[in-house]
Design an enzyme around this catalytic site. Structure first.
Site, mmCIF file in Angstrom:
data_model
loop_
_atom_site.group_PDB
_atom_site.id
_atom_site.type_symbol
_atom_site.label_atom_id
_atom_site.label_comp_id
_atom_site.label_asym_id
_atom_site.label_seq_id
_atom_site.Cartn_x
_atom_site.Cartn_y
_atom_site.Cartn_z
ATOM 1 N N ARG A 21 -5.479 17.392 62.907
ATOM 2 C CA ARG A 21 -4.131 17.163 63.032
ATOM 3 C C ARG A 21 -3.399 18.393 63.637
ATOM 4 O O ARG A 21 -2.286 17.959 64.384
ATOM 5 C CB ARG A 21 -3.970 16.831 61.493
ATOM 6 C CG ARG A 21 -2.014 16.916 61.213
ATOM 7 C CD ARG A 21 -2.161 16.614 59.749
ATOM 8 N NE ARG A 21 -0.790 16.535 59.160
ATOM 9 C CZ ARG A 21 -0.102 17.558 58.984
ATOM 10 N NH1 ARG A 21 -0.423 18.851 58.782
ATOM 11 N NH2 ARG A 21 1.149 17.362 58.461
ATOM 12 N N ARG A 25 -0.869 18.003 66.886
ATOM 13 C CA ARG A 25 0.514 18.048 66.771
ATOM 14 C C ARG A 25 1.083 19.178 67.522
ATOM 15 O O ARG A 25 2.014 19.268 68.127
ATOM 16 C CB ARG A 25 1.012 18.110 65.321
ATOM 17 C CG ARG A 25 0.485 16.775 64.575
ATOM 18 C CD ARG A 25 1.311 16.527 63.509
ATOM 19 N NE ARG A 25 1.064 14.956 63.266
ATOM 20 C CZ ARG A 25 1.399 14.374 61.937
ATOM 21 N NH1 ARG A 25 1.814 15.274 60.917
ATOM 22 N NH2 ARG A 25 0.965 12.946 61.453
ATOM 23 N N ASN A 105 -21.850 28.085 64.646
ATOM 24 C CA ASN A 105 -22.819 28.904 65.571
ATOM 25 C C ASN A 105 -23.306 28.177 66.876
ATOM 26 O O ASN A 105 -23.116 28.401 67.857
ATOM 27 C CB ASN A 105 -23.992 29.171 64.769
ATOM 28 C CG ASN A 105 -23.644 30.440 64.173
ATOM 29 O OD1 ASN A 105 -23.352 31.498 64.486
ATOM 30 N ND2 ASN A 105 -24.058 30.447 62.768
ATOM 31 N N ASP A 130 -20.646 27.341 55.808
ATOM 32 C CA ASP A 130 -21.623 28.295 55.567
ATOM 33 C C ASP A 130 -20.932 29.609 55.491
ATOM 34 O O ASP A 130 -21.568 30.872 55.239
ATOM 35 C CB ASP A 130 -22.813 28.304 56.557
ATOM 36 C CG ASP A 130 -23.774 27.099 56.505
ATOM 37 O OD1 ASP A 130 -23.506 26.449 55.571
ATOM 38 O OD2 ASP A 130 -24.393 26.895 57.600
ATOM 39 N N ARG A 165 -31.942 25.895 27.899
ATOM 40 C CA ARG A 165 -32.636 25.751 29.182
ATOM 41 C C ARG A 165 -32.439 26.783 30.158
ATOM 42 O O ARG A 165 -31.272 27.201 30.289
ATOM 43 C CB ARG A 165 -32.639 24.380 29.724
ATOM 44 C CG ARG A 165 -33.726 23.389 29.227
ATOM 45 C CD ARG A 165 -33.569 22.357 29.803
ATOM 46 N NE ARG A 165 -34.612 21.123 29.362
ATOM 47 C CZ ARG A 165 -34.463 19.940 29.328
ATOM 48 N NH1 ARG A 165 -33.092 19.432 29.463
ATOM 49 N NH2 ARG A 165 -35.392 19.113 28.807
ATOM 50 N N MET A 172 -26.534 25.303 49.592
ATOM 51 C CA MET A 172 -26.654 25.565 51.134
ATOM 52 C C MET A 172 -26.186 26.632 51.600
ATOM 53 O O MET A 172 -25.783 27.641 50.836
ATOM 54 C CB MET A 172 -25.702 24.414 51.752
ATOM 55 C CG MET A 172 -26.509 22.894 51.742
ATOM 56 S SD MET A 172 -25.846 21.787 52.611
ATOM 57 C CE MET A 172 -26.670 20.624 53.043
ATOM 58 N N GLU A 190 -26.906 34.251 36.233
ATOM 59 C CA GLU A 190 -27.478 35.502 35.943
ATOM 60 C C GLU A 190 -28.155 36.085 36.940
ATOM 61 O O GLU A 190 -28.147 37.203 36.861
ATOM 62 C CB GLU A 190 -28.488 35.093 34.344
ATOM 63 C CG GLU A 190 -28.990 36.399 34.203
ATOM 64 C CD GLU A 190 -30.028 35.803 33.067
ATOM 65 O OE1 GLU A 190 -29.882 34.586 32.681
ATOM 66 O OE2 GLU A 190 -30.521 36.725 32.325
ATOM 67 N N GLU A 225 -30.517 28.168 49.830
ATOM 68 C CA GLU A 225 -31.589 27.540 50.570
ATOM 69 C C GLU A 225 -32.609 28.421 51.490
ATOM 70 O O GLU A 225 -33.538 28.125 51.403
ATOM 71 C CB GLU A 225 -30.806 26.302 51.185
ATOM 72 C CG GLU A 225 -29.991 26.456 52.417
ATOM 73 C CD GLU A 225 -29.602 25.328 53.041
ATOM 74 O OE1 GLU A 225 -30.195 24.376 52.947
ATOM 75 O OE2 GLU A 225 -28.887 25.483 53.770
HETATM 76 O O1 F6P Z 1 -24.318 24.274 58.579
HETATM 77 C C1 F6P Z 1 -24.052 23.620 57.839
HETATM 78 C C2 F6P Z 1 -25.211 23.168 56.758
HETATM 79 O O2 F6P Z 1 -24.648 22.210 55.927
HETATM 80 C C3 F6P Z 1 -26.127 24.252 56.243
HETATM 81 O O3 F6P Z 1 -25.531 24.800 54.967
HETATM 82 C C4 F6P Z 1 -27.276 23.266 55.930
HETATM 83 O O4 F6P Z 1 -28.362 24.107 56.024
HETATM 84 C C5 F6P Z 1 -27.405 22.438 57.101
HETATM 85 O O5 F6P Z 1 -26.099 22.375 57.445
HETATM 86 C C6 F6P Z 1 -27.863 20.966 56.647
HETATM 87 O O6 F6P Z 1 -28.081 20.415 58.041
HETATM 88 P P1 F6P Z 1 -27.866 18.746 58.084
HETATM 89 O O7 F6P Z 1 -26.691 18.289 58.343
HETATM 90 O O8 F6P Z 1 -28.597 18.457 59.593
HETATM 91 O O9 F6P Z 1 -28.787 18.018 57.128
#
Ligand code: F6P
Length: 325
Positions: A21, A25, A105, A130, A165, A172, A190, A225
């Site tokens: 947007r 604009r 990237n 990210d 628990r 991600m 923690e 991850e």
């Molecule tokens: O780059 C963004 C992201 O969500 C990462 O955090 C993750 O590793 C990746 O994309 C997941 O990619 P896809 O959309 O191909 O599952």
């Protein structure tokens, strides 16, 4: 420059629509025509109906919407010389003079190669949850993603406390730990396991041993991850070999973090950077990413923005240890 095109590419992030947007604009305000390219580089190569004309009205009522109205993709074909040639031919066919790409990237890497070959000016806006791009304090979508993660962590705390628990929450971030660090601190975790601080396995086991023997009745560990090959499930399987009584629950937050209505912060950021991208093109800039450095808009060359030189804030890293007592 008469006509620019805007597209989104790579993983979507909340705030991309606010940015589309802002780009549209700002361009119209400056008497430029705007085309939206559907499906990122894939659509640029395929042409045809992937090129859509945008006006002020076509970007109305989207500022609050997650995802991207232009759709997105990860294109292997654009990584080939033949694919880029087709993309160039379609841009010429549609009289596109310059580009605004919104992505991360991979998007900027492609844009840099493309400019070097075909000299179509391009300015990027960092759109990724990210937050792993240098030349900006925050990327569009990061704030929403950490708030989404936080909402989930808060809910997990309720059940963790009731059942006394241990929970592992995997977030991600690919090979960057920004989401894990921020949601870990805000969520009172923690333990926070990050890709940038690779513990050896003995250290990980000793963290959990310590935690089990502490007086806490429940605990939350945030696992980025990219911290452990195989992710949180594999990590827990391995830990159980050393601590057989360990019976945690595992939650993978996954793509939930990519959706949802953008926060106010992300909407403002997307609006500022989308505007800056078009103004950058008007000033003759190219091959740069519009970012926010110390709350000021700044342009950083693509090759610097993707250099992975942005480090996790050591002050935040220290907080995890201090609060874990
Ligand atoms: O780059 C963004 C992201 O969500 C990462 O955090 C993750 O590793 C990746 O994309 C997941 O990619 P896809 O959309 O191909 O599952």
């Amino acid at each position: 420059m008469k006509k620019i095109a805007v597209f989104t590419s790579g993983g979507d992030s909340p705030g991309m629509n606010a940015c589309i947007r802002a780009v549209t604009r700002t361009a119209i305000y400056n008497h430029l025509e705007v085309t939206g390219i559907m499906r990122g580089y894939k659509g640029m190569i395929e042409g045809g109906e992937n090129y859509v004309s945008l006006n002020s009205r076509s970007v109305g009522n989207i500022i609050q919407r997650g995802g991207t109205i232009l759709k997105t993709s990860r294109s292997n074909e654009f990584m080939t010389a033949e694919g880029r040639k087709k993309a160039f031919e379609n841009l010429k066919l549609n009289s596109i003079d310059a580009l605004v790409c919104i992505g991360g990237n991979g998007t900027f890497t492609g844009a840099e190669i493309f400019y070097n070959e075909y000299k179509i000016p391009c300015i990027g806006v960092p759109g990724t949850i990210d937050n792993d791009l240098s030349g900006t304090d925050f990327t569009v979508g990061f704030d929403t993603a950490i708030n989404t993660a936080l909402g989930a962590i808060d809910k997990i705390r309720d059940t963790a406390e009731s059942h006394e628990r241990f929970f592992f929450v995997e977030v991600m971030g690919r090979d960057a730990g920004y989401i894990a660090l921020a949601s870990g601190i805000a969520g009172g975790a923690e333990i926070v396991l990050l890709p940038e601080v690779k513990e050896n396995f003995d250290q990980i086991v000793s963290y959990f041993n310590k935690s089990i023997h502490s007086k806490k009745s429940f605990s939350i560990a945030i696992v980025a991850e990219g911290n452990y090959e195989g992710g949180a499930f594999e990590m827990v399987n391995q830990i159980k070999k050393y601590i057989p009584t360990f019976d945690p629950r595992i939650v993978i937050l996954g793509h939930i973090q990519r959706g949802g209505s953008p926060t106010a912060y992300d909407r403002v950021l997307a609006s500022r950077l989308g505007n800056a991208a078009v103004e950058g093109l008007l000033k003759g800039e190219t091959n740069k990413m519009a970012g926010l450095i110390n709350n000021q808009v700044a342009l950083t060359p693509f090759n610097e923005s993707i250099s992975k030189s942005k480090k996790l804030n050591p002050e935040l890293l220290k907080l995890i240890d201090i609060f874990n007592c």
